[in-house]
Scaffold this motif. Structure first.
Motif, PDB file in Angstrom:
ATOM      1  N   SER A   1       0.824  -1.206   0.000  1.00 22.11           N
ATOM      2  CA  SER A   1       0.000   0.000   0.000  1.00 22.11           C
ATOM      3  C   SER A   1       0.862   1.263   0.000  1.00 22.11           C
ATOM      4  N   THR A   2       1.965   1.213   0.739  1.00 21.48           N
ATOM      5  CA  THR A   2       2.869   2.368   0.758  1.00 21.48           C
ATOM      6  C   THR A   2       3.519   2.561  -0.597  1.00 21.48           C
ATOM      7  N   ARG A   3       3.961   1.476  -1.222  1.00 22.69           N
ATOM      8  CA  ARG A   3       4.589   1.572  -2.542  1.00 22.69           C
ATOM      9  C   ARG A   3       3.599   2.121  -3.567  1.00 22.69           C
ATOM     10  N   GLU A   4       2.358   1.685  -3.491  1.00 20.64           N
ATOM     11  CA  GLU A   4       1.352   2.189  -4.418  1.00 20.64           C
ATOM     12  C   GLU A   4       1.141   3.688  -4.230  1.00 20.64           C
ATOM     13  N   GLY A   5       1.213   4.149  -2.975  1.00 19.80           N
ATOM     14  CA  GLY A   5       1.029   5.562  -2.703  1.00 19.80           C
ATOM     15  C   GLY A   5       2.152   6.427  -3.226  1.00 19.80           C
ATOM     16  N   LEU A   6       3.329   5.812  -3.456  1.00 25.39           N
ATOM     17  CA  LEU A   6       4.487   6.552  -3.962  1.00 25.39           C
ATOM     18  C   LEU A   6       4.542   6.591  -5.494  1.00 25.39           C
ATOM     19  N   VAL A   7       3.683   5.808  -6.132  1.00 27.09           N
ATOM     20  CA  VAL A   7       3.741   5.687  -7.582  1.00 27.09           C
ATOM     21  C   VAL A   7       3.596   7.042  -8.272  1.00 27.09           C
ATOM     22  N   THR A   8       2.647   7.851  -7.809  1.00 25.46           N
ATOM     23  CA  THR A   8       2.428   9.155  -8.442  1.00 25.46           C
ATOM     24  C   THR A   8       3.682  10.025  -8.365  1.00 25.46           C
ATOM     25  N   SER A   9       4.328  10.032  -7.201  1.00 26.85           N
ATOM     26  CA  SER A   9       5.547  10.827  -7.036  1.00 26.85           C
ATOM     27  C   SER A   9       6.658  10.310  -7.942  1.00 26.85           C
ATOM     28  N   LEU A  10       6.794   8.985  -8.027  1.00 28.08           N
ATOM     29  CA  LEU A  10       7.825   8.395  -8.884  1.00 28.08           C
ATOM     30  C   LEU A  10       7.568   8.733 -10.348  1.00 28.08           C
ATOM     31  N   GLN A  11       6.306   8.707 -10.725  1.00 31.46           N
ATOM     32  CA  GLN A  11       5.968   9.017 -12.113  1.00 31.46           C
ATOM     33  C   GLN A  11       6.277  10.469 -12.454  1.00 31.46           C
ATOM     34  N   LYS A  12       6.007  11.365 -11.518  1.00 39.80           N
ATOM     35  CA  LYS A  12       6.264  12.774 -11.766  1.00 39.80           C
ATOM     36  C   LYS A  12       7.754  13.012 -12.037  1.00 39.80           C
ATOM     37  N   ILE A  13       8.604  12.399 -11.213  1.00 37.51           N
ATOM     38  CA  ILE A  13      10.042  12.578 -11.399  1.00 37.51           C
ATOM     39  C   ILE A  13      10.504  11.950 -12.701  1.00 37.51           C
ATOM     40  N   SER A  14      10.011  10.735 -12.984  1.00 41.49           N
ATOM     41  CA  SER A  14      10.430  10.032 -14.191  1.00 41.49           C
ATOM     42  C   SER A  14      10.049  10.818 -15.448  1.00 41.49           C
ATOM     43  N   ILE A  15       8.882  11.427 -15.442  1.00 40.83           N
ATOM     44  CA  ILE A  15       8.411  12.194 -16.612  1.00 40.83           C
ATOM     45  C   ILE A  15       9.130  13.524 -16.708  1.00 40.83           C
ATOM     46  N   TRP A  16       9.248  14.229 -15.577  1.00 44.34           N
ATOM     47  CA  TRP A  16       9.806  15.579 -15.610  1.00 44.34           C
ATOM     48  C   TRP A  16      11.304  15.580 -15.847  1.00 44.34           C
ATOM     49  N   VAL A  17      11.989  14.614 -15.242  1.00 42.22           N
ATOM     50  CA  VAL A  17      13.443  14.603 -15.327  1.00 42.22           C
ATOM     51  C   VAL A  17      13.924  13.828 -16.546  1.00 42.22           C
TER      52      VAL A  17
END
Length: 223
Positions: A207-223
């Motif tokens: 559940s914690t990993r799923e909650g971090l997905v949005t943050s990980l996606q933002k960095i992966s897309i932006w950077v």
């Protein structure tokens, strides 16, 4: 930690600059206060050797052991004959702590002879990276300044590459700006602190990993 990107040496061909990315498979975390662990690093060879080593002066070292940890760090680079065969990142204490200045002094004492990157915790804006770059510039002869066409001032390039810790929601939102600083060669994501700030609980469960997905996606897309 999660390794996100690594900017390696660029090569120029005419007016075209090529940026080569070489992702890590593994990073070994070692508190600089742990002398036994530091000594064992020299025994890691071949397939037992990680792609990178993070030597910690921050959360992994209690306040009373900060001075000894810095001394251990200096001694480690002085005595390890194979230091250049490993990729070393040193995590210092954040700029708001009373240990920051002495950490920087220890880094400069070692120099870039073995240190491949400095991990700066609690980075939330571009100015945090510029501040460390400027401190290193003022205290050493290894940095240069260049014009920044995206701002009204100038940018200080650090003599040692900087790897910011992205570990707060504000840092996630500012990751595109942060990663644009020329001193940065990679980003490290502090998932434990990020999960805490997002009220997701401890890392390690689904559940914690799923909650971090949005943050990980933002960095992966932006950077």
């Amino acid at each position: 930690f999660l390794y996100l990107c690594r900017k390696c040496s660029s090569t120029s061909s005419g007016n075209t600059e090529l940026l080569i990315s070489q992702p890590f498979r593994s990073l070994l975390y070692v508190p600089a206060s742990n002398t036994r662990a530091l000594e064992k690093l020299s025994t890691l060879q071949g397939s037992n050797q990680p792609d990178g080593i993070i030597l910690d002066l921050e959360d992994g070292v209690i306040p009373a052991a900060k001075d000894a940890a810095r001394q251990n760090l200096v001694h480690y680079f002085e005595r390890d004959p194979n230091k250049k065969d490993r990729f070393h990142i040193v995590r210092i204490n954040s700029v708001s702590t009373p240990w920051f200045a002495e950490d920087v002094s220890a880094i400069l004492q070692i120099g870039n002879d073995g240190i491949d990157g400095i991990s700066l915790p609690k980075v939330e804006k571009w100015d945090d990276v510029e501040f460390l770059s400027r401190v290193l510039h003022e205290q050493s002869d290894g940095a240069v300044e260049c014009d920044d066409t995206n701002s009204t001032g100038s940018v200080t390039i650090s003599p040692i590459p900087i790897w910011p810790m992205i570990e707060t929601p504000r840092a996630i939102l500012s990751s595109l700006s942060i990663s644009s600083h020329p001193s940065i060669h990679g980003l490290l994501l502090g998932t434990n602190d990020l999960a805490k700030d997002l009220n997701l609980g401890k890392c390690g469960n689904n559940s914690t990993r799923e909650g971090l997905v949005t943050s990980l996606q933002k960095i992966s897309i932006w950077v």
